[in-house]
Design an enzyme around this catalytic site. Sequence first.
Site, PDB file in Angstrom:
ATOM      1  N   GLY A 103     -21.839  18.197   0.208  1.00 48.08           N
ATOM      2  CA  GLY A 103     -20.651  18.158  -0.617  1.00 48.08           C
ATOM      3  C   GLY A 103     -20.855  18.272  -2.110  1.00 48.08           C
TER       4      GLY A 103
ATOM      5  N   SER B 252     -19.739  16.761  -9.707  1.00 48.66           N
ATOM      6  CA  SER B 252     -19.420  16.161  -8.417  1.00 48.66           C
ATOM      7  C   SER B 252     -19.900  14.711  -8.352  1.00 48.66           C
ATOM      8  CB  SER B 252     -20.090  16.937  -7.275  1.00 48.66           C
ATOM      9  OG  SER B 252     -19.636  18.256  -7.204  1.00 48.66           O
ATOM     10  N   ILE B 253     -19.087  13.865  -7.754  1.00 50.53           N
ATOM     11  CA  ILE B 253     -19.527  12.497  -7.478  1.00 50.53           C
ATOM     12  C   ILE B 253     -20.779  12.533  -6.611  1.00 50.53           C
ATOM     13  CG2 ILE B 253     -18.929  10.347  -6.292  1.00 50.53           C
ATOM     14  CD1 ILE B 253     -16.030  10.831  -7.122  1.00 50.53           C
TER      15      ILE B 253
ATOM     16  N   GLN C 267     -21.571  25.054   0.109  1.00 50.16           N
ATOM     17  CA  GLN C 267     -20.510  25.724   0.854  1.00 50.16           C
ATOM     18  C   GLN C 267     -20.674  27.229   0.963  1.00 50.16           C
ATOM     19  OE1 GLN C 267     -16.633  24.933  -0.739  1.00 50.16           O
ATOM     20  NE2 GLN C 267     -15.563  26.004   0.901  1.00 50.16           N
TER      21      GLN C 267
ATOM     22  N   ASP D  82     -21.094  26.392   6.374  1.00 50.24           N
ATOM     23  CA  ASP D  82     -19.656  26.253   6.548  1.00 50.24           C
ATOM     24  C   ASP D  82     -19.461  25.206   7.643  1.00 50.24           C
ATOM     25  OD1 ASP D  82     -16.991  26.380   7.185  1.00 50.24           O
ATOM     26  OD2 ASP D  82     -16.947  28.538   7.559  1.00 50.24           O
ATOM     27  N   VAL D  83     -18.974  24.026   7.280  1.00 50.98           N
ATOM     28  CA  VAL D  83     -18.895  22.928   8.255  1.00 50.98           C
ATOM     29  C   VAL D  83     -17.884  23.198   9.358  1.00 50.98           C
ATOM     30  CG1 VAL D  83     -19.714  21.162   6.646  1.00 50.98           C
ATOM     31  CG2 VAL D  83     -17.246  21.628   6.838  1.00 50.98           C
TER      32      VAL D  83
ATOM     33  N   TYR E 226      -0.863  13.489  -3.665  1.00 46.95           N
ATOM     34  CA  TYR E 226      -2.080  13.466  -2.834  1.00 46.95           C
ATOM     35  C   TYR E 226      -1.755  13.934  -1.413  1.00 46.95           C
ATOM     36  CZ  TYR E 226      -6.883  12.057  -1.835  1.00 46.95           C
ATOM     37  OH  TYR E 226      -8.219  12.051  -1.515  1.00 46.95           O
TER      38      TYR E 226
ATOM     39  N   LYS F 147      -7.651  11.187   4.556  1.00 47.71           N
ATOM     40  CA  LYS F 147      -8.553  10.085   4.200  1.00 47.71           C
ATOM     41  C   LYS F 147      -8.296   8.856   5.073  1.00 47.71           C
ATOM     42  CE  LYS F 147     -10.899  12.036   0.838  1.00 47.71           C
ATOM     43  NZ  LYS F 147     -12.330  12.387   1.027  1.00 47.71           N
TER      44      LYS F 147
ATOM     45  N   LYS G 155     -12.493  12.223 -12.785  1.00 49.67           N
ATOM     46  CA  LYS G 155     -12.249  13.622 -13.104  1.00 49.67           C
ATOM     47  C   LYS G 155     -13.346  14.495 -12.492  1.00 49.67           C
ATOM     48  CE  LYS G 155      -9.613  12.877 -17.353  1.00 49.67           C
ATOM     49  NZ  LYS G 155      -9.487  13.166 -18.792  1.00 49.67           N
ATOM     50  N   THR G 156     -12.965  15.280 -11.490  1.00 47.29           N
ATOM     51  CA  THR G 156     -13.863  16.241 -10.855  1.00 47.29           C
ATOM     52  C   THR G 156     -13.106  17.555 -10.680  1.00 47.29           C
ATOM     53  OG1 THR G 156     -13.197  15.655  -8.607  1.00 47.29           O
ATOM     54  CG2 THR G 156     -15.017  14.394  -9.571  1.00 47.29           C
TER      55      THR G 156
END
Length: 264
Positions: A10, A16-17, A37, A61-62, A155, A162, A192-193
């Site tokens: 990811g 990215s986190i 990805q 590609d998951v 969201y 989630k 912020k991403t």
Amino acid sequence: MEGKKGLVLGVSNEQSIAWDISKRLADEGAQLAFTYQNEKTGSYVIPLFQSIESLFYERVDVTNPEEVLTMIEKLDRHFNGELDFIVHAVAGGPKKGELSGKYMDVSQEGFLHSMLISVYSLTDIVKRTHHMLKDRHASIMTLSYYGSEKVVKNYNVMGVAKAALESSVRYLAADLGEYGIRINALSPGTVKTRAASGIGEFDQLYDYSSQHSLLKRNATREEIANASLFLLSDMSTGITGQTIYVDAGYSVKGDGSDAKRVEL
């Protein structure tokens, strides 16, 4: 984390986190393998992986079972059948424009896409790596968000995804416990991403959460990475099936907690 081997899914760019978490793990001596990805993403992230001397990074590609299987077979050989932790930071939203307006307007395609990438990908990866994880006191961590529990404007279907992800964590914890494998969700606050930029009116959400959290700020990337290190290390061996919030206390606050006390 010295000597521990882990897979991170990811990382999409330097903001990215998942990359913050990866750097923290690498600083503590972990050996990291990565997936990315597509080729466009690869142009951003491969130099990052190389900067921490990772020797394994595969495009996956998951949603493609054959690509996932091929990656796992390569990973198995690379780590000699041993895996100590997984960071699942994969999320896929609906079609463009569906993270604004009303949730009920989400398309079937957008709903299924969100669930497949954000939820099922975790279950699939766990199933395929189980043989590498068992009997190693292994730890798995995925990333969630407060929108799983409460309605967050714009969201929408990602909140539903989630919620399903957190439920999957609990059921997977039940499946994996007898093998000494634990799994938890980390729920960072508003950060912020690039992915967050797809949420309508995100800047307002960011400002609001910083003003209304108990600590009167948003959690930092460093705090999120530190909490991840805790969940993935042997310091958290008694914790599984949980969703851990790192959001400066925002998630425990009621809507009326800022109201002045009324004298009766």
